[in-house]
Design an enzyme around this catalytic site. Structure first.
Site, mmCIF file in Angstrom:
data_model
loop_
_atom_site.group_PDB
_atom_site.id
_atom_site.type_symbol
_atom_site.label_atom_id
_atom_site.label_comp_id
_atom_site.label_asym_id
_atom_site.label_seq_id
_atom_site.Cartn_x
_atom_site.Cartn_y
_atom_site.Cartn_z
ATOM 1 N N TYR A 33 0.832 -1.197 0.000
ATOM 2 C CA TYR A 33 0.000 0.000 0.000
ATOM 3 C C TYR A 33 0.867 1.247 0.000
ATOM 4 O O TYR A 33 2.078 1.179 0.217
ATOM 5 C CB TYR A 33 -0.960 -0.010 1.190
ATOM 6 C CG TYR A 33 -0.343 0.298 2.539
ATOM 7 C CD1 TYR A 33 0.472 -0.622 3.187
ATOM 8 C CD2 TYR A 33 -0.575 1.519 3.170
ATOM 9 C CE1 TYR A 33 1.020 -0.336 4.432
ATOM 10 C CE2 TYR A 33 -0.034 1.814 4.412
ATOM 11 C CZ TYR A 33 0.763 0.880 5.045
ATOM 12 O OH TYR A 33 1.314 1.173 6.265
ATOM 13 N N LYS A 151 6.428 -2.092 1.871
ATOM 14 C CA LYS A 151 5.271 -1.505 2.555
ATOM 15 C C LYS A 151 4.059 -2.425 2.402
ATOM 16 O O LYS A 151 3.144 -2.160 1.613
ATOM 17 C CB LYS A 151 4.994 -0.100 2.000
ATOM 18 C CG LYS A 151 4.095 0.735 2.894
ATOM 19 C CD LYS A 151 4.135 2.189 2.488
ATOM 20 C CE LYS A 151 3.118 3.052 3.194
ATOM 21 N NZ LYS A 151 3.274 3.143 4.636
ATOM 22 N N GLU A 183 11.785 2.114 14.344
ATOM 23 C CA GLU A 183 10.907 3.189 13.853
ATOM 24 C C GLU A 183 9.671 3.230 14.727
ATOM 25 O O GLU A 183 9.546 2.462 15.679
ATOM 26 C CB GLU A 183 10.565 2.984 12.369
ATOM 27 C CG GLU A 183 9.912 1.668 12.057
ATOM 28 C CD GLU A 183 9.759 1.376 10.562
ATOM 29 O OE1 GLU A 183 9.714 2.291 9.741
ATOM 30 O OE2 GLU A 183 9.660 0.180 10.233
ATOM 31 N N LEU A 207 10.941 1.006 7.154
ATOM 32 C CA LEU A 207 10.368 1.493 5.897
ATOM 33 C C LEU A 207 11.175 2.706 5.430
ATOM 34 O O LEU A 207 11.547 3.556 6.248
ATOM 35 C CB LEU A 207 8.901 1.894 6.092
ATOM 36 C CG LEU A 207 8.221 2.238 4.769
ATOM 37 C CD1 LEU A 207 7.946 0.979 3.952
ATOM 38 C CD2 LEU A 207 6.934 3.002 4.996
HETATM 39 N N1 PDD Z 1 2.842 4.896 7.381
HETATM 40 N N2 PDD Z 1 7.493 3.516 8.915
HETATM 41 C C1 PDD Z 1 6.345 2.820 8.903
HETATM 42 C C2 PDD Z 1 6.311 1.488 9.574
HETATM 43 C C3 PDD Z 1 5.198 3.355 8.271
HETATM 44 O O1 PDD Z 1 4.062 2.661 8.253
HETATM 45 C C4 PDD Z 1 5.280 4.632 7.668
HETATM 46 C C5 PDD Z 1 4.114 5.250 6.947
HETATM 47 C C6 PDD Z 1 6.507 5.328 7.715
HETATM 48 C C7 PDD Z 1 6.689 6.684 7.077
HETATM 49 O O2 PDD Z 1 6.725 6.593 5.678
HETATM 50 P P1 PDD Z 1 6.218 7.799 4.757
HETATM 51 O O3 PDD Z 1 6.970 8.997 5.170
HETATM 52 O O4 PDD Z 1 6.533 7.372 3.398
HETATM 53 O O5 PDD Z 1 4.726 7.933 5.024
HETATM 54 C C8 PDD Z 1 7.584 4.725 8.340
HETATM 55 C C9 PDD Z 1 1.667 5.368 6.673
HETATM 56 C C10 PDD Z 1 1.509 6.852 6.697
HETATM 57 C C11 PDD Z 1 0.442 4.617 7.153
HETATM 58 O O6 PDD Z 1 0.590 3.430 7.379
HETATM 59 O O7 PDD Z 1 -0.645 5.200 7.270
#
Ligand code: PDD
Length: 287
Positions: A33, A151, A183, A207
């Site tokens: 996703y 992801k 994270e 991620l």
């Molecule tokens: N989550 N690490 C994890 C485990 C994440 O699920 C996310 C993002 C990030 C940050 O990635 P980015 O800057 O590309 O959004 C880091 C999204 C926002 C979610 O699951 O809703």
């Protein structure tokens, strides 16, 4: 107004959208996703999200159903049909519906990926009061699988982590493995000490955040020093500032870790400035 969602080439009212019970996303969490923020009706960091989507799909051997331009067109159409000005577009691609349950992957020539997109309206996403108050987090063990760089929709443990945070009366959880913070449940994490920003380097352990990549670019442009190395919870508690980044939270100050105040216990100047820079630059670069 009825929300219009996208399913496999069609724009449908959400109540009419259907995915099979045999879809591998549903049965096996076999899908990936992306979440892209929308500000002023435009997509933030869009190129980064489509590039990471392509990488996640390639790592799992799922065919990318669209090129970057087509993804952009579908995102824009959905934003327009839902009159979305501020919020998010959620996109999911699964290995599809082979018509039965089987651990083995189906033949990709026969079973095509399932594609679903929907919008989430979040007025006030940029002007989030939480950014002024700062967030509180707890630390919990990171027991996720070893390919967190992909992801995937396997979000059970991050959901459990959010519930552990809620039960502890705080906002989120930071995950810890071998003594170091990996994270947040859904974000990348940072500390600031003596003016230096410290964040874990990219690997399969985390991620590769699109917001992280943009933030590091803006930090370099603002002459801020960034050290990419792992840090411990104790180091975070003793830091001047802490914060996290994600597409939906942008840059979010963290003011408490496991009950200990970080710095003064209020959002610090580095996180506050980086949030402003990120929002300004993102609005300018949004498509
Ligand atoms: N989550 N690490 C994890 C485990 C994440 O699920 C996310 C993002 C990030 C940050 O990635 P980015 O800057 O590309 O959004 C880091 C999204 C926002 C979610 O699951 O809703």
């Amino acid at each position: 107004m009825t929300r219009i969602v996208y399913v496999n080439g069609e724009y449908l009212p959400e109540a009419e959208a259907r995915v099979s019970v045999f879809d591998r996303g549903f049965l096996m969490a076999d899908g990936v996703y992306e979440v892209t923020s929308v500000l002023d009706g435009k997509l933030v960091d869009f190129a980064g999200h489509t590039q990471r989507l392509a990488r996640s799909l390639a790592e799992l051997g799922i065919e990318n159903p669209m090129g970057a331009e087509e993804w952009l067109a579908v995102h824009r159409e959905l934003v327009a049909r839902n009159a979305l000005t501020e919020g998010m577009v959620y996109l999911q691609v699964t290995r599809g519906n082979p018509g039965d349950r089987d651990f083995a992957f189906p033949d990709p020539a026969v079973t095509k990926p399932t594609v679903v997109l929907f919008t989430q309206s979040k007025p006030g996403l940029a002007d989030n009061p939480a950014a002024k108050a700062g967030m509180k987090v707890i630390s919990i063990p990171d027991i996720r699988w070893g390919r967190r760089d992909i992801k995937t929709v396997q979000l059970l443990y991050p959901s459990m982590g959010k519930m552990m945070a809620k039960a502890a009366g705080v906002d989120d959880a930071w995950l810890v493995e071998d003594g170091f913070v990996t994270e947040g449940t859904s974000n990348n994490v940072y500390i600031v000490k003596g003016g230096r920003i410290v964040t874990r380097p990219l690997s399969n352990d985390i991620l590769h955040g699109i917001t992280r990549a943009a933030l590091l670019r803006y930090a370099a442009e603002a002459q801020l020093t960034v050290e990419e190395r792992p840090f411990t919870v104790d180091e975070a508690k003793a830091a001047d500032e802490a914060f996290f980044t994600s597409a939906s939270a942008f840059v979010m100050p963290v003011v408490e870790i496991d009950g200990a105040k970080v710095g003064t216990g209020a959002p610090g100047p580095v996180a506050t400035r980086l949030r402003e820079i990120y929002l300004d630059e993102s609005r300018k670069a949004a498509v």
